[in-house]
Structure formats: structure tokens, C-alpha cells
Write an enzyme that holds these catalytic residues in place. Structure first.
Site, PDB file in Angstrom:
ATOM      1  N   GLY A  12    -125.654  71.847   2.136  1.00  0.00           N
ATOM      2  CA  GLY A  12    -125.991  71.427   3.166  1.00  0.00           C
ATOM      3  C   GLY A  12    -126.804  71.650   4.144  1.00  0.00           C
ATOM      4  O   GLY A  12    -125.735  72.229   4.143  1.00  0.00           O
ATOM      5  N   ASP A 134    -119.099  66.839   7.749  1.00  0.00           N
ATOM      6  CA  ASP A 134    -117.797  66.392   7.553  1.00  0.00           C
ATOM      7  C   ASP A 134    -116.556  66.476   8.708  1.00  0.00           C
ATOM      8  O   ASP A 134    -115.879  65.983   8.528  1.00  0.00           O
ATOM      9  CB  ASP A 134    -118.050  65.945   6.366  1.00  0.00           C
ATOM     10  CG  ASP A 134    -118.986  65.374   5.462  1.00  0.00           C
ATOM     11  OD1 ASP A 134    -119.397  64.649   6.113  1.00  0.00           O
ATOM     12  OD2 ASP A 134    -118.891  65.957   4.764  1.00  0.00           O
ATOM     13  N   HIS A 178    -118.033  61.422   2.329  1.00  0.00           N
ATOM     14  CA  HIS A 178    -117.628  61.565   0.807  1.00  0.00           C
ATOM     15  C   HIS A 178    -116.332  61.264   1.489  1.00  0.00           C
ATOM     16  O   HIS A 178    -115.471  60.221   0.598  1.00  0.00           O
ATOM     17  CB  HIS A 178    -118.152  62.223  -0.146  1.00  0.00           C
ATOM     18  CG  HIS A 178    -117.760  61.650  -1.530  1.00  0.00           C
ATOM     19  ND1 HIS A 178    -118.775  60.355  -1.371  1.00  0.00           N
ATOM     20  CD2 HIS A 178    -117.341  61.642  -2.351  1.00  0.00           C
ATOM     21  CE1 HIS A 178    -118.398  59.805  -2.613  1.00  0.00           C
ATOM     22  NE2 HIS A 178    -117.557  61.260  -3.630  1.00  0.00           N
ATOM     23  N   ARG A 290    -125.439  42.684   7.820  1.00  0.00           N
ATOM     24  CA  ARG A 290    -126.554  43.186   7.892  1.00  0.00           C
ATOM     25  C   ARG A 290    -126.198  45.048   7.153  1.00  0.00           C
ATOM     26  O   ARG A 290    -125.166  45.114   8.106  1.00  0.00           O
ATOM     27  CB  ARG A 290    -127.615  43.629   9.343  1.00  0.00           C
ATOM     28  CG  ARG A 290    -128.868  42.018   8.964  1.00  0.00           C
ATOM     29  CD  ARG A 290    -129.628  41.812   7.213  1.00  0.00           C
ATOM     30  NE  ARG A 290    -130.188  40.301   7.971  1.00  0.00           N
ATOM     31  CZ  ARG A 290    -129.387  39.626   6.651  1.00  0.00           C
ATOM     32  NH1 ARG A 290    -128.353  39.680   6.944  1.00  0.00           N
ATOM     33  NH2 ARG A 290    -130.173  38.098   7.179  1.00  0.00           N
ATOM     34  N   TYR A 296    -129.719  61.140   5.939  1.00  0.00           N
ATOM     35  CA  TYR A 296    -129.855  62.650   6.201  1.00  0.00           C
ATOM     36  C   TYR A 296    -129.570  62.759   7.266  1.00  0.00           C
ATOM     37  O   TYR A 296    -130.382  63.877   8.165  1.00  0.00           O
ATOM     38  CB  TYR A 296    -130.584  62.961   5.125  1.00  0.00           C
ATOM     39  CG  TYR A 296    -130.685  63.117   3.675  1.00  0.00           C
ATOM     40  CD1 TYR A 296    -129.483  64.397   3.620  1.00  0.00           C
ATOM     41  CD2 TYR A 296    -130.828  62.440   3.320  1.00  0.00           C
ATOM     42  CE1 TYR A 296    -128.936  64.296   2.477  1.00  0.00           C
ATOM     43  CE2 TYR A 296    -130.550  62.761   1.629  1.00  0.00           C
ATOM     44  CZ  TYR A 296    -129.423  63.207   1.596  1.00  0.00           C
ATOM     45  OH  TYR A 296    -129.162  64.084  -0.300  1.00  0.00           O
TER      46      TYR A 296
END
Length: 372
Positions: A12, A134, A178, A290, A296
Site C-alpha cells: 500500500g 499500521d 487489520h 453514528r 484511504y
């Protein structure tokens, strides 16, 4: 004849990649090297797509987000060609030798480091730079792109306070991560979050709801809840462990494949998950809830000053490693300086938050709830 090295960006995109390319190029060109940039990650060297990076190509890229070399997630041994996936390691070795490269510098995250390790075993001189928002790469204190993403996520949380307080709402903010919660916890602490949900600490939804109701009963009529993409509840965490154990103990290939499919369904990113969490919390608390998904935006745009400096330090040290023939290593950032770490020590490993980490302890001491 000038010596030649090459560089690529894989995985990424992250803010600061261009600053690293710029630093590598400036040092090598001043040392009478040529520098090739392979396009689209490992695809570029597999199919020999490259540009020569001269002073004019490097000019003005330091502050730009993204990567001028583009990127892809394709691996050397699993390269898409039509409908097939081929092992292109042999092509990569051939093109490396064709250009008489002194070294190949790979900038990327966990997957890139695994691929780099494969190429090292294939006989190539490899140097890597840590890049991931991350911040989950083992062996380095920080990775290119993490600081910028942290600033973006914290700024979003800051902004959400006004609408959350105006409407007395619970605001769930989905943040990238993740497998690890560095970005979620860091931005949550910086943004004054009340509850933080991260993958490393599975949550009990009843405890989360209890904490939110307690805030409301104490006159605090809104709550900000950063949620990592990979955050899971305790029930799901237990089921994942059961499946992993069943897969490890099963000798039936058909059964094993079925169990792996079930595991993939539980661990894969599911954008509907946070909306289901919002529905359950609203039901349990009676408070309007909400969802905001940053997506991204977190890894887009101009890199922070820290990421530019980090990428420049790492890039300069990578170029020096080429010149000094220090190969087979990642350039790590430790205690404010750079160090060379053998790829064998970090390939395939993940840096996760633990219950005794100072960030986690500080969050707990200040009243942030993890729901575990």
C-alpha cells in the site's frame, strides 16, 4: 563505468515514500552511482519496467504524497499474468543481472519484507526500508507513513467532537489496522477518545455499552469510539482460536479447506461489521450512534515533517549501505537513529500492542476503556 542500484515501492502507498526515494537518489548520485526505479512494485523488475532516476526526476518529489514509482501488492512468486499467477522470481533475478545491479532497495511493509527475503535467498543483494501506516513491522520503532496517518486520524477525531456533543451521540470512527491497533490507540489517546477497540484486545460489547451508559449518567452526553478495522468481540476471538486449533489438528484435506474458509470469513475485513456494532450499541445504550469510516484518507496527502525526516534518514542510510556493501538487511529506526537489522530477524514477524505496553497502560490509567 558507473555502478548501478535500483529501488521499488511495494504494498500500500504511504506518505513519505517519495522522500525516501529522494534521499536514496541524492546520496547515490552524489557518489557516482546510477539509480533505476522499477515501476509498480515487484511487477516492475519482473517485467523490466523502469525509469532512470536522475536529478531532474528527483527534483520536487520530497514533499509529495504517494509514490512516483507507483506500487502494487503482487509478490515475486505470485505474479498475475492473465488469469494465472506465475512465479516470476527467475525473471526478477535475470533482470537484476541484466542491469548489473549492485543492490535492490525495496520499500514496503510486512508482505514486501517477506518478498525481499525470498529474493535474498535467490542470491540478490537486498536492502529494505520499513513503510506502513499500521506501524506493525518488527524491529523498528516507527515506519514511514505512520506519523502522517496518526495526525490525520487524530484530526478527524478532534473534528467529530463538535457534532458528537451537539447531538449527544456515540461516534464510532473506523481506523485502519487489520491486525494491530497502533494507529487506533495512538489517535484515540491524542484525540481524547473514551473507548478504544483494537484487534489485540477483543472486547465484550456489554462492557463497552456499560462504560458508555456510565458516561451518559455522569452528564457526559457524547462519546468518541475509535475502532480498528480488525477489532473483534470476545465471542468471535474464541471462535477464531477454535478454528485455528481445528485446522492444526485436522488431517482431512477437505475438512481443513472448509475450516480455512470459515476462518477467512471471520478474519477478513468486513465493512458491515462496524455498522452492526453501531446498531448493537444503540440498542444496548439507548444513545444515538453514528459511524465515520476514514478509509484511504489516512494514508493520502502530504507527509508530515516527521515522516519526511524519517524517510530521509532511512533513505540516506540505505544508500550508504549500498556503497558499503551491507546487504540482506532492513534499515530500522531505533532510539532516534538508524540501525541495520538482518532480514531473517524481522521477516514474517509482526509488532503488536501488548497489555503491558506503555501506551496501553497509560490509556487504562487515564480511564480509556478497551472493553476487555
Amino acid at each position: 563505468m558507473k555502478k548501478c542500484a535500483a529501488i521499488l515501492t511495494a504494498g500500500g502507498d504511504s506518505p513519505g515514500l517519495n522522500a525516501a526515494i529522494h534521499a536514496v537518489g541524492r546520496v547515490l548520485l552524489r557518489s557516482n552511482y546510477r539509480l533505476l526505479g522499477f515501476m509498480d512494485g515487484f511487477e516492475g523488475i519482473a517485467f523490466d519496467r523502469f525509469v532512470e532516476l536522475t536529478d531532474s526526476e528527483l527534483a520536487g518529489i520530497l514533499t509529495a504524497g504517494g509514490t512516483v514509482l507507483r506500487t502494487s501488492r503482487h509478490k515475486p512468486n505470485k505474479m498475475p499474468l492473465g488469469k494465472k499467477q506465475l512465479d516470476m522470481t527467475g525473471n526478477i533475478v535475470e533482470n537484476y543481472r541484466k542491469h548489473q545491479l549492485e543492490a535492490l532497495i525495496c520499500i514496503g511493509g510486512g508482505g514486501t519484507h517477506k518478498s525481499a527475503m525470498m529474493l535474498k535467498k535467490a542470491g540478490l543483494n537486498i536492502i529494505t526500508l520499513p513503510k506502513t501506516i499500521d506501524n506493525d513491522l518488527s524491529g523498528t520503532d516507527s515506519s514511514i507513513g505512520f506519523d502522517t496517518a496518526l495526525n490525520v486520524a487524530a484530526s478527524a477525531i478532534d473534528s467529530l467532537h463538535s457534532t458528537a456533543s451537539s447531538h449527544k451521540r456515540i461516534m464510532l470512527v473506523e481506523i485502519m489496522g487489520h491486525k494491530t491497533g497502533w494507529l487506533t490507540l495512538g489517535s484515540g489517546m491524542a484525540g481524547g477518545a473514551d473507548v478504544v477497540l483494537i484487534p489485540e484486545l477483543p472486547y465484550n460489547i456489554d462492557k463497552v455499552a456499560e462504560a458508555l451508559k456510565k458516561r451518559s449518567s455522569n452528564g457526559k452526553f457524547f462519546s468518541i469510539v475509535p475502532v480498528a478495522e480488525g477489532a473483534i468481540d470476545c465471542v468471535t476471538a474464541e471462535r477464531i482460536k477454535e478454528l485455528e486449533n481445528d485446522i492444526a489438528s485436522s488431517s482431512d484435506k477437505t475438512r481443513k479447506a472448509e475450516l480455512k474458509n470459515q476462518l477467512s470469513a471471520l478474519t477478513a475485513y468486513n465493512p458491515a461489521r462496524i455498522f452492526e456494532l453501531a446498531r448493537k450499541l444503540e440498542e444496548l445504550t439507548g444513545l444515538e450512534t453514528r459511524v465515520t469510516i476514514l478509509g484511504y484518507l489516512q494514508r493520502s496527502g502530504t507527509p508530515s515533517c516527521f515522516d519526511r525526516l524519517l524517510a530521509t534518514q532511512l533513505g540516506c542510510r540505505a544508500a550508504q549501505a549500498v556503497i558499503q556493501k551491507e546487504f540482506g538487511c532492513m534499515i530500522a529506526y531505533r532510539n532516534g537513529t538508524t540501525e541495520l537489522v538482518p532480514l531473517e530477524e524481522i521477516s514474517g514477524k509482526r509488532q503488536e500492542l501488548t497489555i503491558d505496553h506503555p501506551w496501553v497502560q497509560c490509556a487504562m490509567d487515564s480511564g480509556i476503556v478497551f472493553g476487555n
